[in-house]
Enzyme design. Sequence first.
Site, mmCIF file in Angstrom:
data_model
loop_
_atom_site.group_PDB
_atom_site.id
_atom_site.type_symbol
_atom_site.label_atom_id
_atom_site.label_comp_id
_atom_site.label_asym_id
_atom_site.label_seq_id
_atom_site.Cartn_x
_atom_site.Cartn_y
_atom_site.Cartn_z
ATOM 1 N N CYS A 142 0.823 -1.209 0.140
ATOM 2 C CA CYS A 142 -0.030 -0.247 0.108
ATOM 3 C C CYS A 142 0.760 1.177 -0.004
ATOM 4 O O CYS A 142 0.356 2.563 -0.259
ATOM 5 C CB CYS A 142 -0.986 -0.186 1.110
ATOM 6 S SG CYS A 142 -1.965 -1.301 1.265
ATOM 7 N N HIS A 197 -3.429 7.423 2.356
ATOM 8 C CA HIS A 197 -3.762 6.061 1.913
ATOM 9 C C HIS A 197 -5.194 5.836 2.465
ATOM 10 O O HIS A 197 -5.352 6.121 3.718
ATOM 11 C CB HIS A 197 -2.736 5.034 2.391
ATOM 12 C CG HIS A 197 -3.355 3.718 2.363
ATOM 13 N ND1 HIS A 197 -3.858 3.576 0.894
ATOM 14 C CD2 HIS A 197 -3.144 2.662 2.917
ATOM 15 C CE1 HIS A 197 -4.025 1.977 0.830
ATOM 16 N NE2 HIS A 197 -3.720 1.760 1.965
ATOM 17 N N ASN A 251 -10.094 -0.055 -0.148
ATOM 18 C CA ASN A 251 -8.729 0.048 -0.035
ATOM 19 C C ASN A 251 -8.135 -0.425 -1.552
ATOM 20 O O ASN A 251 -8.345 -1.530 -1.752
ATOM 21 C CB ASN A 251 -8.422 -0.593 0.821
ATOM 22 C CG ASN A 251 -6.745 -0.585 1.108
ATOM 23 O OD1 ASN A 251 -6.077 -0.304 0.274
ATOM 24 N ND2 ASN A 251 -6.101 -0.960 2.246
HETATM 25 N N1 ACO Z 1 -18.920 -8.504 8.621
HETATM 26 C C1 ACO Z 1 -19.359 -8.782 9.603
HETATM 27 N N2 ACO Z 1 -18.815 -9.242 10.612
HETATM 28 C C2 ACO Z 1 -17.587 -9.469 10.647
HETATM 29 C C3 ACO Z 1 -16.653 -9.167 9.229
HETATM 30 C C4 ACO Z 1 -17.446 -8.499 8.387
HETATM 31 N N3 ACO Z 1 -16.924 -8.572 7.064
HETATM 32 N N4 ACO Z 1 -15.439 -9.266 9.560
HETATM 33 C C5 ACO Z 1 -15.205 -9.771 11.025
HETATM 34 N N5 ACO Z 1 -16.373 -9.860 11.548
HETATM 35 C C6 ACO Z 1 -16.713 -10.375 13.088
HETATM 36 C C7 ACO Z 1 -15.649 -10.932 13.395
HETATM 37 O O1 ACO Z 1 -15.908 -12.301 13.197
HETATM 38 C C8 ACO Z 1 -15.636 -10.826 14.944
HETATM 39 O O2 ACO Z 1 -17.116 -11.658 15.350
HETATM 40 P P1 ACO Z 1 -16.978 -12.246 16.726
HETATM 41 O O3 ACO Z 1 -16.633 -11.180 17.874
HETATM 42 O O4 ACO Z 1 -18.202 -12.945 16.697
HETATM 43 O O5 ACO Z 1 -15.790 -13.159 16.686
HETATM 44 C C9 ACO Z 1 -16.249 -9.411 14.905
HETATM 45 O O6 ACO Z 1 -16.816 -8.811 13.526
HETATM 46 C C10 ACO Z 1 -15.020 -8.370 15.207
HETATM 47 O O7 ACO Z 1 -13.874 -8.702 14.577
HETATM 48 P P2 ACO Z 1 -12.655 -7.943 14.799
HETATM 49 O O8 ACO Z 1 -11.657 -8.655 13.596
HETATM 50 O O9 ACO Z 1 -12.213 -8.103 16.072
HETATM 51 O O10 ACO Z 1 -12.986 -6.691 14.099
HETATM 52 P P3 ACO Z 1 -12.592 -5.269 14.364
HETATM 53 O O11 ACO Z 1 -13.221 -4.387 15.031
HETATM 54 O O12 ACO Z 1 -10.977 -5.330 14.453
HETATM 55 O O13 ACO Z 1 -12.488 -4.605 12.797
HETATM 56 C C11 ACO Z 1 -11.075 -4.359 10.712
HETATM 57 C C12 ACO Z 1 -11.850 -5.354 11.938
HETATM 58 C C13 ACO Z 1 -12.180 -3.599 10.185
HETATM 59 C C14 ACO Z 1 -10.566 -5.276 9.718
HETATM 60 C C15 ACO Z 1 -10.216 -3.466 11.744
HETATM 61 O O14 ACO Z 1 -9.395 -4.436 12.466
HETATM 62 C C16 ACO Z 1 -9.427 -2.532 11.010
HETATM 63 O O15 ACO Z 1 -9.707 -1.619 10.683
HETATM 64 N N6 ACO Z 1 -8.115 -2.915 10.871
HETATM 65 C C17 ACO Z 1 -7.274 -2.112 10.063
HETATM 66 C C18 ACO Z 1 -6.816 -3.024 8.982
HETATM 67 C C19 ACO Z 1 -6.804 -2.201 7.535
HETATM 68 O O16 ACO Z 1 -7.498 -1.264 7.272
HETATM 69 N N7 ACO Z 1 -6.112 -2.901 6.685
HETATM 70 C C20 ACO Z 1 -6.161 -2.571 5.130
HETATM 71 C C21 ACO Z 1 -4.891 -2.921 4.909
HETATM 72 S S1 ACO Z 1 -3.613 -2.137 5.510
HETATM 73 C C22 ACO Z 1 -3.655 -0.764 4.858
HETATM 74 O O17 ACO Z 1 -3.828 -0.441 4.191
HETATM 75 C C23 ACO Z 1 -3.336 0.207 6.131
#
Ligand code: ACO
Length: 327
Positions: free
Chosen positions: A119, A254, A284
């Site tokens: 990225c 980004h 993204n």
């Molecule tokens: N739809 C519904 N529920 C979902 C989804 C989905 N697409 N994905 C995960 N869940 C559920 C999980 O199973 C979990 O359920 P559970 O509590 O019953 O186990 C719950 O949602 C919470 O999951 P987490 O992974 O803990 O969710 P979090 O609040 O951390 O959000 C996310 C996930 C959005 C990916 C977050 O961690 C984030 O924003 N991370 C940054 C990563 C990013 O943006 N990466 C991009 C690439 S790197 C870059 O470009 C910077």
Amino acid sequence: MPDKNRLRRAVLTGTGTYLPEKIVTNADMALQVDTSDDWITERTGIKQRHFAAPHETAAFMGAEAGRRALEAAGMAPEQLGAIIVGTSTPDQAFPSTAVHVQAALGATNAYGFDIAAACSGFIFGLSVADAMIRSGQVESVLVIGSEVYSRILNFADRGTCVLFGDGAGAVLLQARDVEKDGAGLLSTHLHSDGRLAEILYVDGAVGQPDKPGHLVMNGREVFRHAVTLLSGAVNEALAANSLTAADIDWLVPHQANKRIIDGVGKKLGLPPERVVVTVDKHANTSAASIPLALAAAVADGRIKPGQIVLLEALGGGLTWGSALLRL
Ligand code: ACO
């Protein structure tokens, strides 16, 4: 005698974009994955993404975006000096995506190569292009980010497949002799930490037997590092130019996730109306996301000549960095 008050800088003279025709909304995603518009919107700010058709490869989209950037600057392809493509989804292991773009554009006098920094690929590409121009090696560089993440997404992993989209963005940089406070790239700042490779990676490649590879991410860990590392890179750019956040007209981050964007903006003390956000429209798009957002804000007149724009990105590697630019 060279004029000491004038500097050779890489000046942005054109932008261009390409997004695949097919739009996939969050509601469309919910038809094939156990997810919802509410979950995606609340956690990421994403409302839709574009997914490429088979012919819309990184080279195809990169060439279209590049062609539009050249047209915007009024430059003929054969005048171009070099092409740098940031991509982690190249058409082939080799030759580079950049040489396919060169052939498609008819940029017969250019040379081209790819940058693999996930990225952060566009920021890394800008930095290399800046050095090439400042050193006098070339007069113009087309810097492109082009990605087809739909081809490496694991659609059985709802935690990652809803986050990414396809597209390309390009900028044309041209050498200009300018006043010290004139236009151009002011500085770029690059970082990587290979110890964090395991929190965001593709679990295969053409070099591995029977493993084309899918994107794997520990979202929480990426999130935890993102705001801290990006804020550090942004402050580094300000310090290097003796500027403060008050001097910044626009932050063009980004476009990974609205929460990360808001976090960096808040730490910087920048009001949301000075931050360009397009992640809602294309999710993204990795190395393509900054040039897509930059081009959108230039095209709609938000970013104006003379303004100072701060760019930042973080991605797999981890890699991260920033760039400061006066339009
Ligand atoms: N739809 C519904 N529920 C979902 C989804 C989905 N697409 N994905 C995960 N869940 C559920 C999980 O199973 C979990 O359920 P559970 O509590 O019953 O186990 C719950 O949602 C919470 O999951 P987490 O992974 O803990 O969710 P979090 O609040 O951390 O959000 C996310 C996930 C959005 C990916 C977050 O961690 C984030 O924003 N991370 C940054 C990563 C990013 O943006 N990466 C991009 C690439 S790197 C870059 O470009 C910077």
